[in-house]
Scaffold this motif. Sequence first.
Motif, PDB file in Angstrom:
ATOM      1  N   GLY A   1      54.492 -29.265  -9.986  1.00 48.30           N
ATOM      2  CA  GLY A   1      54.056 -30.198 -11.016  1.00 48.30           C
ATOM      3  C   GLY A   1      52.809 -29.757 -11.746  1.00 48.30           C
ATOM      4  N   ASP A   2      52.398 -28.493 -11.528  1.00 47.98           N
ATOM      5  CA  ASP A   2      51.234 -27.963 -12.232  1.00 47.98           C
ATOM      6  C   ASP A   2      51.667 -27.386 -13.574  1.00 47.98           C
ATOM      7  OD1 ASP A   2      49.544 -28.520 -10.039  1.00 47.98           O
ATOM      8  OD2 ASP A   2      50.100 -26.624  -9.093  1.00 47.98           O
ATOM      9  N   TYR A   3      50.769 -27.442 -14.539  1.00 50.87           N
ATOM     10  CA  TYR A   3      51.027 -26.868 -15.857  1.00 50.87           C
ATOM     11  C   TYR A   3      50.687 -25.384 -15.817  1.00 50.87           C
ATOM     12  CZ  TYR A   3      51.518 -31.584 -17.596  1.00 50.87           C
ATOM     13  OH  TYR A   3      51.954 -32.859 -17.817  1.00 50.87           O
ATOM     14  N   LYS A   4      51.623 -24.556 -16.193  1.00 49.11           N
ATOM     15  CA  LYS A   4      51.467 -23.097 -16.167  1.00 49.11           C
ATOM     16  C   LYS A   4      51.305 -22.601 -17.604  1.00 49.11           C
ATOM     17  CE  LYS A   4      54.189 -19.041 -14.906  1.00 49.11           C
ATOM     18  NZ  LYS A   4      55.472 -18.633 -14.290  1.00 49.11           N
ATOM     19  N   VAL A   5      50.185 -21.962 -17.863  1.00 49.94           N
ATOM     20  CA  VAL A   5      49.873 -21.414 -19.182  1.00 49.94           C
ATOM     21  C   VAL A   5      49.750 -19.898 -19.026  1.00 49.94           C
ATOM     22  CG1 VAL A   5      48.159 -21.369 -21.046  1.00 49.94           C
ATOM     23  CG2 VAL A   5      48.608 -23.505 -19.827  1.00 49.94           C
ATOM     24  N   VAL A   6      50.315 -19.144 -19.948  1.00 50.96           N
ATOM     25  CA  VAL A   6      50.167 -17.691 -19.945  1.00 50.96           C
ATOM     26  C   VAL A   6      49.268 -17.322 -21.119  1.00 50.96           C
ATOM     27  CG1 VAL A   6      51.316 -15.457 -20.081  1.00 50.96           C
ATOM     28  CG2 VAL A   6      52.457 -17.369 -18.922  1.00 50.96           C
ATOM     29  N   LEU A   7      48.074 -16.826 -20.781  1.00 50.77           N
ATOM     30  CA  LEU A   7      47.156 -16.366 -21.822  1.00 50.77           C
ATOM     31  C   LEU A   7      47.510 -14.942 -22.197  1.00 50.77           C
ATOM     32  CD1 LEU A   7      43.684 -17.625 -20.523  1.00 50.77           C
ATOM     33  CD2 LEU A   7      45.201 -18.706 -22.186  1.00 50.77           C
ATOM     34  N   ASN A   8      47.372 -14.630 -23.468  1.00 50.59           N
ATOM     35  CA  ASN A   8      47.663 -13.287 -23.967  1.00 50.59           C
ATOM     36  C   ASN A   8      46.366 -12.649 -24.436  1.00 50.59           C
ATOM     37  OD1 ASN A   8      48.632 -10.999 -25.161  1.00 50.59           O
ATOM     38  ND2 ASN A   8      50.103 -12.029 -26.472  1.00 50.59           N
ATOM     39  N   PHE A   9      45.972 -11.588 -23.758  1.00 56.50           N
ATOM     40  CA  PHE A   9      44.804 -10.823 -24.168  1.00 56.50           C
ATOM     41  C   PHE A   9      45.331  -9.612 -24.937  1.00 56.50           C
ATOM     42  CE2 PHE A   9      43.279 -12.885 -20.166  1.00 56.50           C
ATOM     43  CZ  PHE A   9      42.364 -13.732 -20.762  1.00 56.50           C
ATOM     44  N   SER A  10      45.594  -9.806 -26.224  1.00 58.84           N
ATOM     45  CA  SER A  10      46.280  -8.795 -27.022  1.00 58.84           C
ATOM     46  C   SER A  10      45.490  -7.499 -27.163  1.00 58.84           C
ATOM     47  CB  SER A  10      46.640  -9.352 -28.399  1.00 58.84           C
ATOM     48  OG  SER A  10      45.484  -9.843 -29.047  1.00 58.84           O
ATOM     49  N   GLU A  11      44.158  -7.576 -27.231  1.00 59.96           N
ATOM     50  CA  GLU A  11      43.363  -6.351 -27.373  1.00 59.96           C
ATOM     51  C   GLU A  11      43.549  -5.423 -26.175  1.00 59.96           C
ATOM     52  OE1 GLU A  11      39.249  -6.878 -28.322  1.00 59.96           O
ATOM     53  OE2 GLU A  11      39.698  -8.192 -30.015  1.00 59.96           O
ATOM     54  N   GLU A  12      43.679  -6.018 -24.983  1.00 61.75           N
ATOM     55  CA  GLU A  12      43.859  -5.225 -23.771  1.00 61.75           C
ATOM     56  C   GLU A  12      45.335  -5.011 -23.434  1.00 61.75           C
ATOM     57  OE1 GLU A  12      42.063  -8.133 -23.687  1.00 61.75           O
ATOM     58  OE2 GLU A  12      40.006  -7.438 -23.553  1.00 61.75           O
ATOM     59  N   GLY A  13      46.225  -5.706 -24.150  1.00 60.17           N
ATOM     60  CA  GLY A  13      47.649  -5.609 -23.848  1.00 60.17           C
ATOM     61  C   GLY A  13      47.985  -6.237 -22.507  1.00 60.17           C
ATOM     62  N   ARG A  14      47.292  -7.327 -22.158  1.00 58.66           N
ATOM     63  CA  ARG A  14      47.471  -7.965 -20.865  1.00 58.66           C
ATOM     64  C   ARG A  14      47.757  -9.450 -21.031  1.00 58.66           C
ATOM     65  NH1 ARG A  14      45.826  -5.318 -16.479  1.00 58.66           N
ATOM     66  NH2 ARG A  14      45.284  -7.230 -15.387  1.00 58.66           N
ATOM     67  N   THR A  15      48.288 -10.027 -19.975  1.00 52.80           N
ATOM     68  CA  THR A  15      48.461 -11.478 -19.906  1.00 52.80           C
ATOM     69  C   THR A  15      47.815 -11.970 -18.618  1.00 52.80           C
ATOM     70  OG1 THR A  15      50.597 -11.266 -18.794  1.00 52.80           O
ATOM     71  CG2 THR A  15      50.632 -11.468 -21.209  1.00 52.80           C
ATOM     72  N   GLN A  16      47.587 -13.268 -18.552  1.00 52.26           N
ATOM     73  CA  GLN A  16      47.014 -13.866 -17.355  1.00 52.26           C
ATOM     74  C   GLN A  16      47.574 -15.269 -17.167  1.00 52.26           C
ATOM     75  OE1 GLN A  16      44.864 -12.661 -14.909  1.00 52.26           O
ATOM     76  NE2 GLN A  16      45.367 -14.604 -13.923  1.00 52.26           N
TER      77      GLN A  16
END
Length: 156
Positions: free
Chosen positions: A43-58
Amino acid sequence: MRLIALSLACLLPLASLPATAADASVEARLTARGLKFSIDDDGDYKVVLNFSEEGRTQLVYVSGGTEDVSGLSIREVFAPAANIKTDGVTAAMALDLLRESRTKKIGAWEIAGDYLYYVIKLPDNVDAAQLNAAIRVAGSIADDKEIELSGDSDRL
């Protein structure tokens, strides 16, 4: 015996329902900031952050429920940074994480299960901009630690 069987028959369909978040106010605040999210099995909200400069997600999670602490309704924002078994988190590193937590103005390192998380605990009445800021802080700190501990790996 029939009463027990009837009770179980009535409850079984409920067990197969998907988990939903306990508080739709989180959804409204995430939507207000344009954040895409899903709801996990807890029941937790899952958000995927996009760090485009580094080509990474979190990955960053916002708890679907709150906890009452002396009359304050507290919600957690948490981001995984490492698997403590596979990423080689040692006792010495754990002490360093405690020291590092002392330098942070908001949030701290915690271990839950097999994972190291950066966790921010907030009063639940923060507005959409403040919740968004906490999500970004937790995600950035966790991703930096993931890079430090696992190099180029972007599993979390």
